[in-house]
Design a protein around this motif. Structure first.
Motif, PDB file in Angstrom:
ATOM      1  N   TRP A 443      15.823  -3.121  -8.988  1.00  0.00           N
ATOM      2  CA  TRP A 443      14.270  -2.679  -8.726  1.00  0.00           C
ATOM      3  C   TRP A 443      13.634  -4.083  -7.950  1.00  0.00           C
ATOM      4  O   TRP A 443      14.044  -4.911  -8.421  1.00  0.00           O
ATOM      5  N   GLN A 444      12.730  -4.184  -6.846  1.00  0.00           N
ATOM      6  CA  GLN A 444      12.266  -5.462  -6.137  1.00  0.00           C
ATOM      7  C   GLN A 444      10.892  -4.607  -5.390  1.00  0.00           C
ATOM      8  O   GLN A 444      10.439  -4.429  -5.442  1.00  0.00           O
ATOM      9  N   ASN A 445       9.794  -5.849  -6.060  1.00  0.00           N
ATOM     10  CA  ASN A 445       7.972  -5.977  -5.316  1.00  0.00           C
ATOM     11  C   ASN A 445       8.408  -6.319  -3.853  1.00  0.00           C
ATOM     12  O   ASN A 445       9.354  -7.720  -3.289  1.00  0.00           O
ATOM     13  N   ILE A 446       7.550  -5.325  -2.811  1.00  0.00           N
ATOM     14  CA  ILE A 446       7.967  -5.185  -1.566  1.00  0.00           C
ATOM     15  C   ILE A 446       7.248  -7.054  -1.591  1.00  0.00           C
ATOM     16  O   ILE A 446       7.773  -7.320  -0.593  1.00  0.00           O
ATOM     17  N   CYS A 447       6.041  -7.462  -1.451  1.00  0.00           N
ATOM     18  CA  CYS A 447       4.978  -8.310  -1.406  1.00  0.00           C
ATOM     19  C   CYS A 447       6.253  -9.283  -1.601  1.00  0.00           C
ATOM     20  O   CYS A 447       6.044  -9.929  -1.289  1.00  0.00           O
ATOM     21  N   GLU A 471       7.513  -1.115  -5.945  1.00  0.00           N
ATOM     22  CA  GLU A 471       8.783  -1.453  -6.083  1.00  0.00           C
ATOM     23  C   GLU A 471       9.568  -0.444  -5.143  1.00  0.00           C
ATOM     24  O   GLU A 471       9.469   0.756  -5.512  1.00  0.00           O
ATOM     25  N   ILE A 472      11.036  -0.807  -4.580  1.00  0.00           N
ATOM     26  CA  ILE A 472      11.603  -0.295  -4.172  1.00  0.00           C
ATOM     27  C   ILE A 472      12.932  -0.734  -4.901  1.00  0.00           C
ATOM     28  O   ILE A 472      13.602  -1.798  -5.101  1.00  0.00           O
ATOM     29  N   VAL A 481      16.163  -8.034   5.077  1.00  0.00           N
ATOM     30  CA  VAL A 481      16.060  -7.226   5.700  1.00  0.00           C
ATOM     31  C   VAL A 481      15.475  -7.819   6.598  1.00  0.00           C
ATOM     32  O   VAL A 481      14.716  -7.549   7.578  1.00  0.00           O
ATOM     33  N   PHE A 482      13.949  -7.937   5.271  1.00  0.00           N
ATOM     34  CA  PHE A 482      12.537  -8.918   5.911  1.00  0.00           C
ATOM     35  C   PHE A 482      12.454  -9.853   6.706  1.00  0.00           C
ATOM     36  O   PHE A 482      11.630 -10.552   7.919  1.00  0.00           O
ATOM     37  N   LEU A 512       7.628   3.151   4.528  1.00  0.00           N
ATOM     38  CA  LEU A 512       7.065   1.518   4.268  1.00  0.00           C
ATOM     39  C   LEU A 512       6.748   1.264   5.642  1.00  0.00           C
ATOM     40  O   LEU A 512       8.350   0.863   6.268  1.00  0.00           O
ATOM     41  N   ILE A 513       5.656   0.487   5.733  1.00  0.00           N
ATOM     42  CA  ILE A 513       5.704   0.226   7.765  1.00  0.00           C
ATOM     43  C   ILE A 513       5.506  -0.856   8.059  1.00  0.00           C
ATOM     44  O   ILE A 513       4.914  -2.174   6.935  1.00  0.00           O
TER      45      ILE A 513
END
Length: 598
Positions: A443-447, A471-472, A481-482, A512-513
């Motif tokens: 699990w990872q926080n997007i921000c 989180e995804i 990826v980012f 998620l955009i």
């Protein structure tokens, strides 16, 4: 009814009559004595004239004539009084004789009227009984056929009385019921089993049960047979229905048991109230090593290495799938994927567990992970050697460029240098992805992840992340990826000034955009940008981005408008995203917002 005096002179109302024919009931013993009676002391002469009150008139002054007339009147009145007394005596004698004649027959002969209300009540009880009652004399001829028998067979009593046994119902005779009559005549009480009989008159098919015993008079002499007929048709129908139901249940249970035991995955049924095992299949015994009998006396907590999770499972009362660590009889610990559901069985809540042993899958995954690690190690060593050799080639190429003066040769050396640099960039690029798929998703926080990727660039482009605590569940290379998305926007966005990340809900999934306000992507290139080798740089960035996301079933597509900016949508399936803080609001596809909880 003939009444005889002691000297065998037939009498009727005090007058001598011709002796009538003696007609006694065929059910009465011929030697039954009749009650004698006394003859009147002053019988009325047969030729006595009929007197009227006019004959008794009195003329005034004629006393002698009056006495002559009155005295015979008194004598005649005395004769009448005496005759009346005799008639009353005869009436009592008649009633007494009728009582004697019908004493043994009244309960069975509906034609005889009782002398009191109790006899009439007894007669009605027999005729209106809810069971069939048949009486036979010693010649086995029917003398009683009650109302129930008329209703059961459709045969009126008038058609049966006087006939031989079971003449109107031959099915009973065929079932040897006549032999029971003979036994009953001998004084025994016998019963038959249920007999199926066809009634020819009505065409009905019925089941009956017979109870026969001897019919006795007041002297305990056998004078016939009494037969009780019980209609067991309804009971037989119910027994047949019950047997059919039992057979169906047995067949259904056999099918259930066959399917239950044929299931490869272990299955356990648990009573949630008593927290005991109700049933289990053969695969369960094979997996855990306990016998079926041992399971029924085994506390279920001994199967779980973490009993608190088992108790939470009992209280959950909602279907789902969870990973548990299980313990076998020999103490072996193994991972199991347990699917659970609840249903009602006989008014109690039952929990069914479907257990899938993941030991083999985990062993395979470990083997693959080990092989991948070794392969990456080999690739790392090889990559290191290749880079060293490239460094040597690039050094010699640079020396040759300083020694060669021919323009054509210099042009060729520059092309070689360009090719060597391209190979070097590709090898260095693979260094960053050598751990792809080696480590388990987390699990990872997007921000937080996207901010770390953005911080690796030196740029004036503004960046905002509006997902906060989203989180995804993704591969640890999610940061890469980012990084590739930022790199693609900065390299090809041209007039780009800002980049924004946010999320919207679409059905059960989450979008998620990743969007910018740059040049955008041509419609014909929206899918091609994810193919290997497409692009002006290495041609691997977006290709590897899609592969990283695919590890956890996350899809990526480009949906922006050309000349208005690029828009990358990451579709995250339900269950692979969560919000740690339940207070966050999600932007909807329209102007709505909704609260999405973890």
């Amino acid at each position: 009814i003939g009444i005889r005096d002691p000297v065998s002179v037939p009498m009727h109302a005090g007058r001598e009559q011709p002796e009538p024919e003696r007609r006694l009931s065929p059910y009465q013993a011929p030697d039954t004595p009749l009650i004698p009676h006394e003859k009147p002391s002053h019988p009325v002469p047969a030729d006595a004239p009929l007197r009227t009150w006019n004959d008794c008139g009195v003329v005034a002054g004629d006393i002698q004539s009056r006495e002559r007339r009155v005295n015979p009147l008194y004598r005649h009145q005395e004769d009448l009084r005496h005759a009346l007394g005799q008639l009353m005596v005869k009436e009592d004698d008649l009633l007494w004789n009728i009582e004697v004649l019908s004493r043994d027959l009244r309960p069975f002969n509906p034609g005889v009227q009782g002398s009191d209300s109790s006899d009439t009540l007894f007669l009605h009880m027999i005729m209106d009984a809810r069971e069939g009652i048949i009486a036979y004399d010693t010649d086995l001829r029917c003398i009683l056929w009650n109302t129930f028998m008329e209703q059961l067979t459709g045969i009126p009593a008038a058609d049966v009385l006087g006939r031989r046994e079971f003449e109107m119902v031959p099915a009973l005779r065929d079932a040897a019921a006549n032999l029971l009559l003979v036994q009953a005549l001998s004084g025994k009480t016998v019963e038959s089993s249920d007999i199926s009989c066809h009634i020819p008159v009505s065409g009905k098919q019925a089941w009956v049960r017979l109870i026969l015993s001897a019919l006795r008079d007041s002297k305990e002499s056998v004078i016939g047979v009494i037969c009780i007929v019980q209609d067991t048709t309804a009971r037989k129908v119910m027994e047949y229905a019950l047997q059919t139901t039992i057979l169906q249940l047995m067949e259904s249970e056999e099918k259930y048991r066959s399917v239950f035991n044929a299931k490869n995955d272990p299955l356990i049924l648990i009573d949630t109230a008593g927290r005991t095992i109700l049933d289990l299949n053969n695969a369960t015994s094979d997996l855990y090593g306990y016998t079926r009998e041992e399971f029924f006396s085994l506390p279920l907590t001994s199967l779980f290495t973490e009993p608190e999770k088992y108790y939470a499972l009992l209280d959950r009362q909602a279907p789902g799938i969870r990973l548990f660590r299980q313990r076998k009889k020999d103490g072996t610990i193994f991972p199991a994927d347990i699917s659970y559901a609840y249903f009602e069985l006989k008014s109690r809540l039952v929990l069914i567990l479907s257990i899938r042993d993941l030991s083999a899958a985990y062993q395979t995954a470990d083997a693959l992970r080990l092989a991948n690690t070794k392969l990456n190690l080999l690739i790392g060593v090889t990559r290191h050697d290749v880079i060293n050799n490239l460094t040597v080639l690039m050094g010699y190429n640079d020396l040759m460029q300083h020694t060669v003066k021919d323009s054509k040769s210099l042009e060729m050396l520059k092309k070689v240098e360009s090719a060597l640099q391209a190979v070097h960039r590709q090898i260095e690029f693979t260094r960053e992805y050598y751990n792809l798929g080696v480590k388990s998703p987390v699990w990872q926080n997007i921000c937080e992840t996207s901010t770390r990727a953005y911080s690796q660039f030196i740029t004036t482009i503004a960046f905002t992340c509006d997902t906060q605590d989203l989180e995804i569940y993704a591969d640890p290379l999610l940061e890469k990826v980012f990084y590739n998305l930022f790199d693609n926007a900065i390299r090809h966005g041209e007039s780009i000034t800002r980049i924004n990340i946010y999320c919207v809900r679409e059905g059960p999934d989450l979008l998620l955009i990743f969007g910018d306000d740059g040049e955008g992507i041509l419609p014909e290139n929206k899918e091609r940008i994810f193919t290997r080798g497409f692009g002006k740089h290495t041609g691997l960035g977006l290709f590897l981005t899609r592969e990283i996301l695919a590890i956890t079933r996350v899809e990526i597509t480009e949906t922006g408008e050309f000349e208005k900016g690029a828009r990358f949508e990451l579709r995250i399936p339900a269950g692979l995203y969560r919000f740690v803080d339940s207070g966050n609001l999600l932007k909807m596809s329209g102007s709505e917002t909704m609260n999405l909880r973890a």
